[in-house]
Design an enzyme around this catalytic site. Structure first.
Site, PDB file in Angstrom:
ATOM      1  N   ASP A  66      15.615  -7.616  -3.762  1.00 57.50           N
ATOM      2  CA  ASP A  66      14.849  -6.447  -4.208  1.00 57.50           C
ATOM      3  C   ASP A  66      15.563  -5.863  -5.437  1.00 57.50           C
ATOM      4  OD1 ASP A  66      12.696  -4.523  -2.341  1.00 57.50           O
ATOM      5  OD2 ASP A  66      13.511  -3.676  -4.177  1.00 57.50           O
ATOM      6  N   ASN A  79       6.793 -11.539  -2.823  1.00 56.47           N
ATOM      7  CA  ASN A  79       6.069 -10.360  -2.350  1.00 56.47           C
ATOM      8  C   ASN A  79       6.274  -9.127  -3.216  1.00 56.47           C
ATOM      9  OD1 ASN A  79       5.066  -8.437  -0.112  1.00 56.47           O
ATOM     10  ND2 ASN A  79       7.225  -7.858  -0.362  1.00 56.47           N
ATOM     11  N   TYR A 123      -3.668  -3.923 -11.786  1.00 55.40           N
ATOM     12  CA  TYR A 123      -3.436  -4.366 -10.407  1.00 55.40           C
ATOM     13  C   TYR A 123      -4.474  -5.442 -10.042  1.00 55.40           C
ATOM     14  CZ  TYR A 123      -1.864  -3.980  -5.554  1.00 55.40           C
ATOM     15  OH  TYR A 123      -1.327  -4.241  -4.308  1.00 55.40           O
ATOM     16  N   LYS A 170      -3.414  -9.327  -9.355  1.00 56.33           N
ATOM     17  CA  LYS A 170      -3.570  -9.848  -7.991  1.00 56.33           C
ATOM     18  C   LYS A 170      -4.584 -11.000  -7.952  1.00 56.33           C
ATOM     19  CE  LYS A 170      -0.457  -7.313  -5.918  1.00 56.33           C
ATOM     20  NZ  LYS A 170       0.770  -7.953  -5.412  1.00 56.33           N
ATOM     21  N   ILE A 205      -2.354  -1.067   3.765  1.00 55.36           N
ATOM     22  CA  ILE A 205      -1.266  -1.201   4.744  1.00 55.36           C
ATOM     23  C   ILE A 205      -0.347   0.010   4.631  1.00 55.36           C
ATOM     24  CG2 ILE A 205       0.579  -2.714   5.597  1.00 55.36           C
ATOM     25  CD1 ILE A 205      -2.239  -4.051   5.527  1.00 55.36           C
ATOM     26  N   THR A 258       2.809   1.526   4.192  1.00 55.98           N
ATOM     27  CA  THR A 258       4.147   1.184   3.675  1.00 55.98           C
ATOM     28  C   THR A 258       4.563   2.302   2.716  1.00 55.98           C
ATOM     29  OG1 THR A 258       3.386   0.084   1.653  1.00 55.98           O
ATOM     30  CG2 THR A 258       3.511  -1.284   3.634  1.00 55.98           C
TER      31      THR A 258
HETATM   32  N1  LIG Z   1       0.608  -1.505   1.012  1.00 54.62           N
HETATM   33  C1  LIG Z   1      -0.590  -1.941   0.727  1.00 54.62           C
HETATM   34  O1  LIG Z   1      -1.599  -1.320   1.061  1.00 54.62           O
HETATM   35  C2  LIG Z   1      -0.751  -3.247  -0.012  1.00 54.62           C
HETATM   36  C3  LIG Z   1      -2.024  -3.810  -0.057  1.00 54.62           C
HETATM   37  C4  LIG Z   1      -2.207  -5.025  -0.720  1.00 54.62           C
HETATM   38  C5  LIG Z   1      -1.135  -5.638  -1.311  1.00 54.62           C
HETATM   39  N2  LIG Z   1       0.095  -5.069  -1.263  1.00 54.62           N
HETATM   40  C6  LIG Z   1       1.182  -5.787  -1.919  1.00 54.62           C
HETATM   41  O2  LIG Z   1       2.209  -6.023  -0.982  1.00 54.62           O
HETATM   42  C7  LIG Z   1       3.452  -6.157  -1.654  1.00 54.62           C
HETATM   43  C8  LIG Z   1       4.480  -5.284  -0.956  1.00 54.62           C
HETATM   44  O3  LIG Z   1       4.073  -3.954  -1.064  1.00 54.62           O
HETATM   45  P1  LIG Z   1       4.440  -2.819  -0.017  1.00 54.62           P
HETATM   46  O4  LIG Z   1       3.189  -2.182   0.389  1.00 54.62           O
HETATM   47  O5  LIG Z   1       5.363  -3.343   1.001  1.00 54.62           O
HETATM   48  O6  LIG Z   1       5.135  -1.799  -1.012  1.00 54.62           O
HETATM   49  P2  LIG Z   1       6.624  -1.274  -1.140  1.00 54.62           P
HETATM   50  O7  LIG Z   1       6.607  -0.442  -2.361  1.00 54.62           O
HETATM   51  O8  LIG Z   1       7.077  -0.736   0.140  1.00 54.62           O
HETATM   52  O9  LIG Z   1       7.452  -2.613  -1.389  1.00 54.62           O
HETATM   53  C9  LIG Z   1       7.538  -3.243  -2.631  1.00 54.62           C
HETATM   54  C10 LIG Z   1       8.976  -3.654  -2.851  1.00 54.62           C
HETATM   55  O10 LIG Z   1       9.065  -4.343  -4.092  1.00 54.62           O
HETATM   56  C11 LIG Z   1      10.212  -3.894  -4.768  1.00 54.62           C
HETATM   57  N3  LIG Z   1      10.059  -4.100  -6.204  1.00 54.62           N
HETATM   58  C12 LIG Z   1       9.346  -3.375  -7.100  1.00 54.62           C
HETATM   59  N4  LIG Z   1       9.478  -3.865  -8.334  1.00 54.62           N
HETATM   60  C13 LIG Z   1      10.287  -4.950  -8.212  1.00 54.62           C
HETATM   61  C14 LIG Z   1      10.809  -5.908  -9.135  1.00 54.62           C
HETATM   62  N5  LIG Z   1      10.521  -5.821 -10.447  1.00 54.62           N
HETATM   63  N6  LIG Z   1      11.593  -6.903  -8.677  1.00 54.62           N
HETATM   64  C15 LIG Z   1      11.911  -6.972  -7.348  1.00 54.62           C
HETATM   65  N7  LIG Z   1      11.479  -6.097  -6.434  1.00 54.62           N
HETATM   66  C16 LIG Z   1      10.672  -5.106  -6.871  1.00 54.62           C
HETATM   67  C17 LIG Z   1      10.336  -2.411  -4.411  1.00 54.62           C
HETATM   68  O11 LIG Z   1      11.651  -1.930  -4.620  1.00 54.62           O
HETATM   69  C18 LIG Z   1       9.911  -2.421  -2.961  1.00 54.62           C
HETATM   70  O12 LIG Z   1      10.998  -2.573  -2.073  1.00 54.62           O
HETATM   71  C19 LIG Z   1       3.183  -5.795  -3.112  1.00 54.62           C
HETATM   72  O13 LIG Z   1       3.040  -6.968  -3.875  1.00 54.62           O
HETATM   73  C20 LIG Z   1       1.869  -5.033  -3.028  1.00 54.62           C
HETATM   74  O14 LIG Z   1       1.151  -5.098  -4.250  1.00 54.62           O
HETATM   75  C21 LIG Z   1       0.317  -3.891  -0.623  1.00 54.62           C
END
Ligand SMILES: NC(=O)c1ccc[n+]([C@@H]2O[C@H](COP(=O)([O-])OP(=O)(O)OC[C@H]3O[C@@H](n4cnc5c(N)ncnc54)[C@H](O)[C@@H]3O)[C@@H](O)[C@H]2O)c1
Length: 251
Positions: free
Chosen positions: A39, A92, A156, A160, A189, A191
């Site tokens: 991360d 991810n 976004y 995606k 989700i 988070t």
């Molecule tokens: N939460 C939702 O509703 C949702 C829905 C669809 C897709 N997603 C996708 O799921 C994935 C995880 O998201 P999440 O909801 O757990 O969010 P989150 O913000 O909790 O986790 C994302 C993580 O990525 C890290 N990060 C950000 N930029 C980075 C970089 N340049 N290099 C390395 N790490 C980096 C952050 O520090 C964080 O820990 C993402 O790709 C997000 O787009 C999330």
């Protein structure tokens, strides 16, 4: 949580400092895999490692900004150096510029850099190791916004969709090399990413009402699918964007 029998295997998870990445790192460890936790957030990453070790698993943190090729190379090299191989990779890490104007040059460039170039850079390095080993499994995080439009977020949505395209490309390119490449497409989700929205009671009701199931999904519900996709139980699944959204895109 199901144990998929991954003793002796090695998993790498980006964006594992919280949310979906952390839940998946824990799920890989639960199945017996050693986990390279990565991360940009070193504090969150270290917490994930502590959680895995507290549960009896093996993990190591390596800081990495996935938009930077040299850092991605070092991250993959670290997994191999520390654990001897690389069997599973969950690409991810992602950002959602909620509230920002993604038509701004800087915001657009950041979206592309992290969400799309980041996945490409990871796949490029991971596939080299997996090809040399004779196989592996990669899962990329897309979104339901990788399959349907989102009027508020051009960056976004485009990145995606791009992740689904990269996934299909990788599945075809490396099929004969024994590497399966799939994607997960989560709906809304709970988070840290969605926490600022969900903290508002009215907004939370709206988010819950966006799915036929009437609730937001949990990070574990994505993690379980990712570990399954990497496991031998999914040995004939490749190039698939798996929707996990409580029915939000069924309409
Ligand atoms: N939460 C939702 O509703 C949702 C829905 C669809 C897709 N997603 C996708 O799921 C994935 C995880 O998201 P999440 O909801 O757990 O969010 P989150 O913000 O909790 O986790 C994302 C993580 O990525 C890290 N990060 C950000 N930029 C980075 C970089 N340049 N290099 C390395 N790490 C980096 C952050 O520090 C964080 O820990 C993402 O790709 C997000 O787009 C999330």
């Amino acid at each position: 949580m199901i144990n998929y029998g991954m003793n002796g295997k090695v998993a790498l998870v980006t964006g594992a400092g919280g949310g979906i990445g952390r839940a998946t790192a824990l799920a890989f460890a639960h199945s017996g895999a050693s986990v390279l936790v990565s991360d940009v957030n070193a504090t969150g990453g270290a917490e994930t490692v502590t959680m895995i070790e507290a549960a009896g698993g093996k993990a190591l943190f390596q800081a990495c900004d996935v938009s930077q090729g040299d850092q991605v190379k070092a991250m993959v090299a670290k997994a191999v150096e520390a654990f001897g191989r690389l069997d599973y990779a969950f690409n991810n890490a992602g950002i959602n510029n909620m509230g920002a104007n993604e038509y701004d040059d800087d915001v657009w460039a950041k979206s592309l850099g992290v969400n799309l170039t980041g996945v490409m850079l990871c796949m490029r390095e991971e596939s080299e190791v997996m090809m040399a080993q004779g196989g592996g499994a990669i899962v990329n995080t897309s979104s339901i916004n990788g399959l349907v439009g989102n009027p508020a977020q051009p960056g976004y949505t485009a990145t995606k969709h791009g992740v689904v395209g990269l996934t299909r490309h990788g599945a075809l390119r490396w099929a004969k090399a024994g590497i399966r490449v799939n994607a997960v497409c989560p709906g809304v989700i709970e988070t840290p990413m969605t926490a600022p929205l969900a903290a508002n009671e009215e907004m939370r009701k709206l988010l819950d009402s966006m799915t036929p199931m009437g609730r937001m999904g949990q990070a574990d519900e994505i993690a379980n699918a990712v570990v399954w996709l990497c496991s031998d139980a999914a040995s004939f699944v490749t190039g698939h964007p798996l929707v996990i959204d409580g029915g939000a895109t069924v309409f």
